[in-house]
Design a protein around this motif. Structure first.
Motif, short mmCIF file in Angstrom:
data_model
loop_
_atom_site.label_atom_id
_atom_site.label_comp_id
_atom_site.label_asym_id
_atom_site.label_seq_id
_atom_site.Cartn_x
_atom_site.Cartn_y
_atom_site.Cartn_z
N MET A 1 -3.56 12.88 -2.26
CA MET A 1 -3.37 11.58 -1.62
C MET A 1 -4.68 11.11 -1.00
SD MET A 1 -0.91 9.51 -0.58
CE MET A 1 0.46 9.71 0.50
N VAL B 1 -6.50 7.33 -1.04
CA VAL B 1 -6.25 6.43 0.09
C VAL B 1 -7.52 5.81 0.68
CG1 VAL B 1 -5.36 6.32 2.44
CG2 VAL B 1 -4.03 7.43 0.66
N LEU C 1 1.41 6.80 7.10
CA LEU C 1 1.20 7.84 6.09
C LEU C 1 1.91 9.14 6.47
CD1 LEU C 1 -2.58 7.47 5.20
CD2 LEU C 1 -0.61 6.78 3.86
N THR C 2 2.10 9.34 7.78
CA THR C 2 2.76 10.59 8.20
C THR C 2 4.20 10.67 7.69
OG1 THR C 2 3.19 9.48 10.27
CG2 THR C 2 1.44 11.11 10.28
N GLN D 1 -1.01 1.15 9.66
CA GLN D 1 -1.03 1.54 8.25
C GLN D 1 -1.26 3.05 8.11
OE1 GLN D 1 -1.96 -0.33 4.63
NE2 GLN D 1 -0.79 1.58 4.61
N ILE D 2 -2.23 3.57 8.83
CA ILE D 2 -2.56 4.99 8.71
C ILE D 2 -1.42 5.85 9.26
CG2 ILE D 2 -4.13 6.79 9.49
CD1 ILE D 2 -6.38 4.76 9.43
N TYR E 1 5.09 10.45 4.64
CA TYR E 1 5.15 11.21 3.39
C TYR E 1 5.41 12.69 3.65
CZ TYR E 1 3.43 7.04 1.03
OH TYR E 1 3.29 5.77 0.54
N ILE F 1 -6.26 12.31 8.43
CA ILE F 1 -5.84 11.09 9.13
C ILE F 1 -6.92 10.67 10.13
CG2 ILE F 1 -4.22 10.20 10.84
CD1 ILE F 1 -2.77 10.28 8.36
N SER G 1 0.83 -1.20 0.00
CA SER G 1 0.00 0.00 0.00
C SER G 1 0.86 1.25 0.00
CB SER G 1 -0.90 0.02 1.24
OG SER G 1 -1.74 -1.09 1.25
N MET G 2 1.90 1.22 0.82
CA MET G 2 2.76 2.40 0.91
C MET G 2 3.39 2.71 -0.44
SD MET G 2 2.45 3.58 3.88
CE MET G 2 3.81 4.73 4.15
N PHE H 1 0.67 4.07 -2.77
CA PHE H 1 0.31 5.45 -2.45
C PHE H 1 1.35 6.40 -3.01
CE2 PHE H 1 -1.87 3.91 1.70
CZ PHE H 1 -2.96 3.48 0.95
#
Lengths: 341, 361
Positions: free
Chosen positions: A151, A155, A213-214, A209-210, A216, A239, A125-126, A129
């Motif tokens: 994004m 997502v 995202l930080t 997982q969420i 990025y 988020i 996923s990463m 994304f």
């Protein structure tokens, strides 16, 4: 260990002190959520959890309540130790709700990372994304703004379609197929602990997982690159929105997982439901009148949108939480229903 | 109800749809007993155990574990129990140690007690070698041992074990049964198995269920005596391959059979398969009689050579078969005929009934 001993001694003192007073208010209901369990608690607990006498005196009431709740979680454990456990006659005191919940949650969470699944899903996923963000239709370079807005178009759909169903598909289905549910449920655990524990375990993986995202924005706008002044507000709200939507999605996934003993069926049922719930929002522009309103009421997409724009919409919060609670209750009912079939 | 009754089942029934898996089962198990729970496949053993462990609820009837009703206080019941389900379903991705820890946590063992108990249990179950291994890597025998270990981890007063020895090898079985016997001094064990030898080694008492009903419940001797018959095996020399020491002519098979049938008290005479050097027969007679002297006399008078003669009371296995085989085809539909005796006579009808009911369902 020494901490535990201290705790224990403290508790003994409190218990002794409390014995003089009458324990009155909302004691042991706080960690029991289904009513049928209440009598058992009374029946099997040699020492029903009593209120700490010292605390009961007129202090700040709110503070008092909070502390008490924490203590209640540990109290049965302490009571178990209090009568010296003689061999052959083990103390018949059940672990508290919170303790069992934690044990099950921990196991579930570890279970995801014991198989390759969680790693594969999260890392794939990463990568995806990243690719989407940078290259799809010109990527971030096209919009030329220090924003991750793009994004968060993508997502949520991806999480609904893949991440959540993959994480929840095994939750109950695997237990049913392997028969492990029998061993789990014949341990002294409440059904609610099982459901909630499994739910929190899956939610934990989604949080990982969420949270990833930080990376990025950190990498792009803090270190090693600084591509501009990043507006963190909308990012955090997005988020948060993802988390809320995810918790509702996982509850739905749990429900489907409990209906079947096939992981594949569970996956597709969850993925289809979530995708429909999500993309039905796109129909809003074509449907006028009350049907459109109904659709936008149920659509994850319309509910999620304000978060992506940096707005925390309380109605959406309530909506997602309601879906979560409703699905969990149904899962619970389902698990309980096994006994009657 | 005396306080010594640890497991109590009264009129316990369980229907699955129109199928009656357990049909008014009654029994009690006292403290300190190891009770063998026997029955053919599908007799309702596992279902009964699942009711006792609160995995499923009975359709009717009551059951109590250590005085706690399985329906009203399921958590209290489960606290008192160690349960090993059939084929030991375990989480394959956990290591043995993790699994034991998990079970101990949910049974509310604190850290130090867990360590103590884990040590004991690991030794008993012989798990020291595999403690760090993932359960998926273990053979079925070892998985079963892990299942046992988790059932024993809290040192429960009552153990309910559903075919605990099915995957163990003979040595392990013997060890395990020894351990059970030791354990059961102040505990209660209900043990289901197909293996009658095991029951004979470990249990003083057995409950035999067939088609959802208790067909026998009592000490092993009582059960053995249940069919009320004794059995004789007689073989008579048939050929002259080896030096023949008989005085009469070589016997032919029908002659021997006729002679044996003529003995007073012998009820059934069957020929047993042998090679062509001897005729072998099986006789049954009433329990209290002893025909050995008569049999010997009769054969000696003919001048034949008696090679073998022995008498045994029926084995548990015979009784088991006697009690359960006839019932195999009994109607088990809910609301179907309930009297086993009546049903035994009209087997054919029952089969028709079965079909009809299935169609309706």
């Amino acid at each position: 260990m020494s901490d535990k001993k201290k705790e224990e001694e403290e508790k003994k003192k409190k218990l002794a002190a409390a014995a003089e007073e009458d324990d009155d208010d909302e004691d042991d209901t706080s960690d029991d959520d289904d009513s049928s369990d209440d009598d058992e608690e009374a029946a099997s607990d040699p020492k029903p959890p009593v209120k700490a006498a010292s605390k009961a005196s007129k202090k700040d009431e709110e503070e008092d309540d909070e502390e008490e709740e924490e203590e209640e979680d540990e109290k049965p454990a302490a009571a178990a130790k209090a009568p010296a456990p003689s061999r052959g006659a083990p103390p018949q005191v059940r672990a508290s709700f919170a303790k069992n919940l934690w044990t099950i949650t921990k196991r579930e969470f570890a279970g995801y990372f014991n198989s390759a699944l969680a790693y594969i899903v999260i890392s794939a996923s990463m990568v995806l994304f990243g690719l989407y963000f940078f290259f799809y239709q010109g990527g971030i370079w096209q919009i030329d703004r220090a924003s991750l807005g793009r994004m968060f178009d993508f997502v949520p759909a991806w999480i609904c379609f893949l991440t959540i169903p993959l994480f929840t598909m095994r939750a109950m289905s695997e237990e049913k197929r392997m028969g492990t549910i029998e061993l789990l449920i014949t341990l002294p655990v409440r059904d609610s602990e099982v459901i909630l524990g499994k739910y929190l375990g899956a939610l934990g993986v989604l949080v990982v997982q969420i949270a990833l995202l930080t990376f990025y924005p950190l990498v792009m706008f803090k270190f090693p690159w600084t591509m501009g002044a990043f507006d963190w507000g909308p990012f955090w709200s997005s988020i948060f929105g993802l988390f809320l939507m995810g918790s509702a999605g996982i509850a739905i996934g749990m429900l489907f997982s409990g209906m079947t003993d096939s992981q594949i069926v569970s996956y597709f049922a969850t993925a289809a439901t979530l995708l429909i719930l999500f993309f039905v929002g796109s129909l809003v522009q074509f449907v006028k009148g009350w049907p459109g309103e109904v659709i936008s009421f149920f659509s994850f997409q319309t509910r999620y949108e304000p978060f992506a724009r940096g707005l925390i919409d309380s109605r959406a919060v309530v909506y997602f939480l309601s879906v979560t609670v409703l699905c969990l209750l149904e899962s619970f009912r389902q698990l309980e229903g096994r006994r009657w079939r | 109800m005396s306080t010594d009754v640890m497991i109590y089942a009264s009129d316990l029934s369980k229907n699955f749809g129109s199928f009656r898996a357990v049909d008014k089962i009654n029994f009690e198990v006292n403290r300190g007993e190891i009770v063998g729970f026997l029955g053919p496949n599908g007799a309702g053993k596992s279902t009964t155990m699942r009711i006792l462990t609160c995995f499923i609820a009975p359709s009717s009837g009551t059951a109590r574990i250590n005085g706690h009703d399985v329906f009203e206080h399921p958590l209290a019941v489960r606290e008192n129990l160690g349960y090993l389900p059939q084929r030991a379903p375990l989480y394959l991705e956990m290591s043995v140690y993790e699994y034991l820890k998990f079970a101990a946590d949910l049974r509310n063992l604190d850290e130090s007690t867990f360590k103590k108990r884990a040590k004991a249990v690991v030794e008993v179950a012989g798990l020291a070698q595999v403690l760090g291994k993932e359960i998926r890597q273990l053979s079925h025998g070892y998985r079963q041992r892990v299942g046992l270990a988790q059932a024993l981890i809290k040192d429960p007063r009552i153990l309910i074990l559903d075919e605990p020895t099915s995957d163990l090898d003979p040595n392990e079985k013997a060890e395990f049964l020894d351990y059970l016997k030791q354990l059961a001094k102040d505990r209660t064990v209900l043990l289901s198995t197909h293996n009658l030898k095991e029951v004979e080694t470990a249990c003083a008492r057995a409950i035999i269920v067939s088609r959802g009903r208790v067909v026998a419940d009592g000490s092993l001797d009582e059960i053995r005596g249940k069919s009320g018959r004794v059995r004789y095996v007689v073989s008579v020399q048939e050929s002259t391959d080896s030096p023949y020491r008989g005085t009469g002519a070589l016997p032919r098979e029908p002659e021997v059979a006729d002679l044996l049938r003529s003995i007073k008290g012998a009820t059934r005479v069957n020929e047993l398969p042998t090679d062509d050097r001897a005729h072998a027969f099986e006789l049954t007679s009433e329990r209290d009689s002893d025909l050995r002297a008569d049999i010997f006399r009769a054969i000696a008078d003919k001048g034949w050579v008696l090679l073998e003669l022995h008498r045994d009371t029926q084995t548990l296995e015979d009784v088991f078969r006697h009690l359960t085989i006839g019932e195999e085809r009994r109607n088990r539909q809910v609301g179907g005929k309930a009297e086993p005796a009546a049903v035994a006579q009209d087997d054919e009808d029952d089969e028709d009934d079965d079909d009809d009911d299935e169609d309706e369902g």
